[in-house]
Design a protein around this motif. Structure first.
Motif, PDB file in Angstrom:
ATOM      1  N   ASN A 145      -0.944  12.165  -1.705  1.00 28.46           N
ATOM      2  CA  ASN A 145      -0.160  10.783  -1.910  1.00 28.46           C
ATOM      3  C   ASN A 145       0.609  10.531  -0.578  1.00 28.46           C
ATOM      4  OD1 ASN A 145       0.844   8.421  -3.653  1.00 28.46           O
ATOM      5  ND2 ASN A 145       2.447   9.534  -3.739  1.00 28.46           N
ATOM      6  N   ALA A 148      -1.404   9.568   2.288  1.00 27.44           N
ATOM      7  CA  ALA A 148      -1.985   8.249   2.168  1.00 27.44           C
ATOM      8  C   ALA A 148      -0.936   7.305   2.574  1.00 27.44           C
ATOM      9  CB  ALA A 148      -2.446   7.980   0.696  1.00 27.44           C
ATOM     10  N   SER A 152      -2.515   4.607   5.579  1.00 21.85           N
ATOM     11  CA  SER A 152      -2.160   3.272   5.374  1.00 21.85           C
ATOM     12  C   SER A 152      -1.328   2.476   6.425  1.00 21.85           C
ATOM     13  CB  SER A 152      -1.871   3.053   3.875  1.00 21.85           C
ATOM     14  OG  SER A 152      -0.258   3.309   3.596  1.00 21.85           O
ATOM     15  N   SER A 207      -8.874  14.933  -0.210  1.00 20.29           N
ATOM     16  CA  SER A 207      -9.023  14.079  -1.190  1.00 20.29           C
ATOM     17  C   SER A 207     -10.100  14.500  -2.363  1.00 20.29           C
ATOM     18  CB  SER A 207      -9.162  12.958  -1.020  1.00 20.29           C
ATOM     19  OG  SER A 207      -7.969  12.154  -0.393  1.00 20.29           O
ATOM     20  N   GLU A 223      -2.091   2.923  -2.814  1.00 18.39           N
ATOM     21  CA  GLU A 223      -1.827   3.459  -1.636  1.00 18.39           C
ATOM     22  C   GLU A 223      -2.994   4.280  -1.018  1.00 18.39           C
ATOM     23  OE1 GLU A 223       0.514   3.306   1.339  1.00 18.39           O
ATOM     24  OE2 GLU A 223       1.650   2.989  -0.459  1.00 18.39           O
ATOM     25  N   TRP A 224      -3.552   4.987  -1.938  1.00 15.42           N
ATOM     26  CA  TRP A 224      -4.895   5.987  -1.498  1.00 15.42           C
ATOM     27  C   TRP A 224      -6.034   5.012  -0.882  1.00 15.42           C
ATOM     28  CZ3 TRP A 224      -9.961   6.604  -3.059  1.00 15.42           C
ATOM     29  CH2 TRP A 224     -10.506   7.733  -2.491  1.00 15.42           C
ATOM     30  N   ALA A 227      -5.343   3.303   2.102  1.00  9.78           N
ATOM     31  CA  ALA A 227      -5.555   4.432   3.551  1.00  9.78           C
ATOM     32  C   ALA A 227      -7.081   4.508   3.672  1.00  9.78           C
ATOM     33  CB  ALA A 227      -4.997   5.800   2.859  1.00  9.78           C
TER      34      ALA A 227
END
Length: 505
Positions: A145, A148, A152, A207, A223-224, A227
């Motif tokens: 997290n 990410a 991003s 991930s 957020e992921w 990214a």
């Protein structure tokens, strides 16, 4: 979410624990032998901090250590595993973790910065534990997290400062001073903005490992997904040729040092050597953080092809973002085909190419490397082109192979040509099924830890007591991951009994 300045939640303050007066800094601690020696001929020291000084504690990690120690027939190898397996997680590199905020900051050794590539590799050997250790899985999720958020916002950068929530101040990176980066970055967030495609692969790798073990779809938050979207932006931009059809010069990223800076100037306005279109993705720097000679780095593209397939697989299983899954499959196939078409000549892979006919025949110890292609999952150890390439890499045919009386292997320009990296001997073990070759590489590593029982960055072939970095978390993780691999496919070589062992089972 942009990286903000707000502080929320109550941190599990690992910083406080490691800042206690009776807890030495591990960089200093690792420079000399500490605990009782092993019972083997090398008498390797016990190099783990006191439990009260460890940055994360995991009962599953401790169980694996006990399991392996009870099986390994060489006490020195057992001690090396005992020192290296927990080195990333339980002992040294978790500088900040707040489970409530789902944030964790991981360093790779003696520098307070988080590298995407290193982190992805530092946690690889814990994969089988994530399904049985909720606390460990939550830590990895927090690492993902945090990364990410970085990716991003700054997808071209590979190393980052601590998150503001941690209370840890940013570090000054002398090698980033006087460096001009486009797109511009904020050095309060970015430690170093060298563009390395394998750094983005590291984020996908971690991930995928987490999801494969936990099936926790909550990892794939907004957020992921942002990214991942930025990663495909980079792939699309960096696969393009330097000139378009009308001879307009195409540049989405450039990096160069000003006069007097430590890195120095990079040619063509910081863009490096021109490239043509191949279907591969260009990169500005290598996994070693050194500048690429030619943009298309074969092993990094091989890793990207493999990791994009894994990305598609977890998205399909989760029923999330089918459009991204389609892109991942498309690019994975395109890149794989381009590698075979543009990098292999007479059965030997080039390390780098430019899509304009130029090839660089070499290898670097840092993973992804040509030597590590089987480890990456790109091909089998018995593939004839790999076998032929490997023979060249571990010989004078590779300008960065060096051999002394006691140590040999592949190095790279990051240090110098006579300082091979133990990491290359680990890759060599992953790249062979030959028992004698495995044992030769294994003991080349084991016999050359400088009496510290930890894996160094590089070792001088003329005097093995001279080395760089007594403590290198990535190399420690890679070594223990290799031993766990041997525990499954070659138990008779390292165990007292010929019975395979898999952590978490």
């Amino acid at each position: 979410m942009k990286l903000g300045l707000g502080v929320t939640g109550i941190a599990i303050s690992l910083v406080v624990a490691t800042a206690q007066a009776d807890c030495p800094d591990y960089t200093t601690y690792a420079q000399s032998p500490q605990g009782n020696p092993s019972s083997g001929p090398l008498g390797l020291p016990y190099m783990r901090p006191d439990p009260a000084c460890r940055t994360f504690n995991s009962t599953s990690v401790e169980k694996v250590i006990l399991d392996m120690k009870s099986r390994l027939k060489d006490p020195d190898i057992a001690r090396l595993f005992e020192n290296t397996f927990p080195n990333t997680l339980a002992d040294t590199t978790v500088k900040y973790y707040n489970e409530g905020d789902n944030l964790a900051f991981i360093i790779t050794g003696d520098i307070t910065a988080q590298w995407l590539r290193d982190t992805g590799n530092q946690f690889a050997h814990y994969h089988n534990l994530l399904s049985v250790d909720v606390d460990l899985a939550n830590l990895v999720k927090a690492v993902i997290n945090n990364e990410a958020r970085y990716v991003s916002q700054y997808p071209y950068c590979g190393a980052f400062q601590p998150p503001p929530e941690s209370g840890l101040g940013p570090s000054v990176n002398d090698w980033a001073l006087g460096v001009i980066v486009n797109p511009p970055v904020n050095n309060q967030t970015v430690f170093e903005c060298k563009y390395e495609i394998d750094s983005l692969c590291g984020f996908i790798k971690l991930s995928s490992s987490y999801y494969e073990a936990t099936k926790d779809v909550s990892m794939m938050n907004a957020e992921w997904l942002a990214a991942i979207d930025q990663i495909f932006r980079v792939i699309n931009e960096q696969s393009q040729a330097s000139f378009d059809a009308d001879w307009n010069f195409i540049s989405y990223y450039n990096w160069t040092g000003l006069p007097g800076s430590l890195p120095g100037a990079v040619n063509n306005g910081g863009n490096g050597e021109p490239k043509g279109y191949t279907g591969m993705v260009g990169t500005h720097h290598r996994p070693s953080d050194d500048l690429s000679t030619f943009a298309f780095l074969t092993p990094a593209n091989a890793m990207l092809s493999v990791e994009l397939n894994k990305l598609a697989a977890i998205l399909d299983h989760a029923g999330v973002a089918p459009n991204i899954s389609y892109q991942a499959k498309h690019w994975s196939k395109t890149i794989e085909q381009a590698i075979w078409e543009h990098t292999v000549v007479d059965g030997i892979f080039a390390y780098e190419t430019n899509g304009l006919g130029s090839r660089y025949m070499m290898d670097d110890a840092n993973v992804p490397s040509l030597l590590s292609l089987p480890y990456l999952g790109f091909l089998d150890v018995n593939h004839p082109d790999y076998v032929k390439t490997k023979k060249m890499l571990m010989s004078r045919g590779n300008p960065y192979y060096a051999k002394g009386r006691d140590f040999s292997g592949i190095g790279g320009p990051h240090i110098d040509v006579w300082n091979p990296w133990p990491m290359s001997q680990v890759s060599n073990i992953f790249g062979t099924n030959d028992d004698e070759e495995i044992l030769t590489s294994l003991y080349t590593i084991v016999n050359n830890t400088g009496g510290l029982g930890l894996i160094h960055e590089s070792i001088d072939i003329y005097n093995v007591s001279r080395y760089t970095r007594p403590w290198f978390a990535w190399a420690n993780s890679y070594f223990s991951e290799m031993l766990l691999d041997l525990a499954q496919r070659k138990p008779h070589l390292i165990f007292t009994e010929n019975k395979s062992y898999t952590p978490g089972q």
